[in-house]
Write a protein that holds these residues in place. Sequence first.
Motif, PDB file in Angstrom:
ATOM      1  N   THR A 394     -11.788 -19.606   7.367  1.00 29.31           N
ATOM      2  CA  THR A 394     -13.167 -19.512   6.905  1.00 29.31           C
ATOM      3  C   THR A 394     -14.082 -20.161   7.936  1.00 29.31           C
ATOM      4  OG1 THR A 394     -13.235 -21.667   5.801  1.00 29.31           O
ATOM      5  CG2 THR A 394     -12.266 -19.842   4.566  1.00 29.31           C
ATOM      6  N   ASP A 395     -15.378 -20.206   7.649  1.00 30.17           N
ATOM      7  CA  ASP A 395     -16.289 -20.975   8.503  1.00 30.17           C
ATOM      8  C   ASP A 395     -16.712 -22.279   7.811  1.00 30.17           C
ATOM      9  OD1 ASP A 395     -18.061 -20.133   6.561  1.00 30.17           O
ATOM     10  OD2 ASP A 395     -19.155 -18.755   7.867  1.00 30.17           O
ATOM     11  N   SER A 454     -22.866 -17.556   2.406  1.00 27.86           N
ATOM     12  CA  SER A 454     -21.472 -17.211   2.709  1.00 27.86           C
ATOM     13  C   SER A 454     -20.461 -17.937   1.827  1.00 27.86           C
ATOM     14  CB  SER A 454     -21.173 -17.542   4.180  1.00 27.86           C
ATOM     15  OG  SER A 454     -21.346 -18.937   4.415  1.00 27.86           O
ATOM     16  N   ASN A 458     -16.412 -17.188   1.410  1.00 22.86           N
ATOM     17  CA  ASN A 458     -15.439 -18.158   1.903  1.00 22.86           C
ATOM     18  C   ASN A 458     -14.484 -18.613   0.805  1.00 22.86           C
ATOM     19  OD1 ASN A 458     -15.980 -18.553   4.731  1.00 22.86           O
ATOM     20  ND2 ASN A 458     -17.902 -19.521   4.164  1.00 22.86           N
TER      21      ASN A 458
END
Length: 479
Positions: A394-395, A454, A458
């Motif tokens: 993920t970020d 996001s 995620n």
Amino acid sequence: METRQAGVLLHITSLPSSVKEQARAEKSRLGQIDQQAWHFVDWMHGADLAIWQLLPLTHTHSDGSPYHALSAFALDPKFLPETISNDAIDADAFAVFQQTHQAWLDDYALFMVLRDEFAQQAWYDWPESLKKRDVQSLAAFAKSHAEQLLRVKQQQFLLFTQWLKLKTYANQKKVRLFGDMPLFVALDSADVWANQDLFKLDEQANPEVVAGVPPDYFSETGQRWGNPHYDWQRMEQDGFAWWHLRVRHSLSLFDWLRIDHFRGLESCWEIDADEPTAINGRWVPTPGNELLQSLLRDFDELPLIAEDLGVITDEVLALKDKFGLPGMAVMQFGFDGLPDNPHALHAQTANTVVYSGTHDNDTTLGWWQGLDDNTQTWIASQLKPLVGPVIEQTDLDNSMPWWLVVAVMLSKANKAIIPMQDFLMLDSTHRMNTPGTVDHNWQWQFDWSQVPESLAENIAILVEACQRSGFEYKENQDG
């Protein structure tokens, strides 16, 4: 074969307010069963979260605690959006509602209107005839306050209608609702007033004994909660009818139900009412086995979860296991290094609901920030190698609280629940409740501006990577 799922812990009051900013000074900011609840279900669906756990929905006292309610059945009026009016009531549906819920609704309505009549005094301070429920006195009061009683019942009808619409929508989105049922009820409640023979009260309707827990590591004097104890012998005489009514009612609102203080179904800590602390109490056995057996005869299944936190005896564990009830694990409790810690990641089992923290815990970030450097270093050494490869998909930040969130997701437990505060990486100032205190609890609320665009994507990646997307799963499928 068991289904592994993930979910979020968030109470209705913690939803964002739909009241416009300029009107908030005049109206409550607390969340309601309105479009924000539907929006939250949509967000959960996008995050692949299949369980929405809430606190009790019952009508609270002025302290706002969901665990100290005016009724074990009535929904809290503060949940009803201002846009919904009694004028729009379907008369036929309302008639069916009154008939279906008559066993508690009539007494609750009387109780609330009487409280208004006596300036919110507790029922045991009312005039004797009303306190002791003299039939003629209650009938005369009901006749002279018919309009007020009707409004209370209409309000409950609108609340239940709105909630069941939300439940239907959530289920259609493959989101299951997970409720919470406190074992005990408040002394100043419609339940005790209407069923005085089911509780250990003296002739003046005062409790003979009250509930609590004994002294332990956290408190030298224990906890004196003050709830009246059930007269279990009397309850057994009619086959636990009041409990059957309560459980059936609760399961009509939720897909799963947590029994708070499950330990009390094996034995309860009884404290003489004149004792100022919980020190001089005693354990008194309770017929939890007989109660659960009775419920099983009345229900096809019992989708119950046992809150088995704290000091739990072998007898309590045996009762839970006899009926196959999942217990709980809390990851924040899992790092004392002791080999028999049931909250440690390696000790958790499939038939468990695991949390990073509960509504009574600090947020995970707040908990982490309160640890000393050596403890932080040790915990990081335990978690980072395990969870790092998942987070890297993920970020998200490879740090707390995500280390603990992913550890919960990787647990063997079939159900993994994360408080919304942890998904939002919030600190101690966003805590929901601090046990033993009365100020600043039950007021936390998030805002959509705190939710990164996001985040849902995620979380969905984490759910998939940790095999919690709801598919059938064998615990030993990977050897």
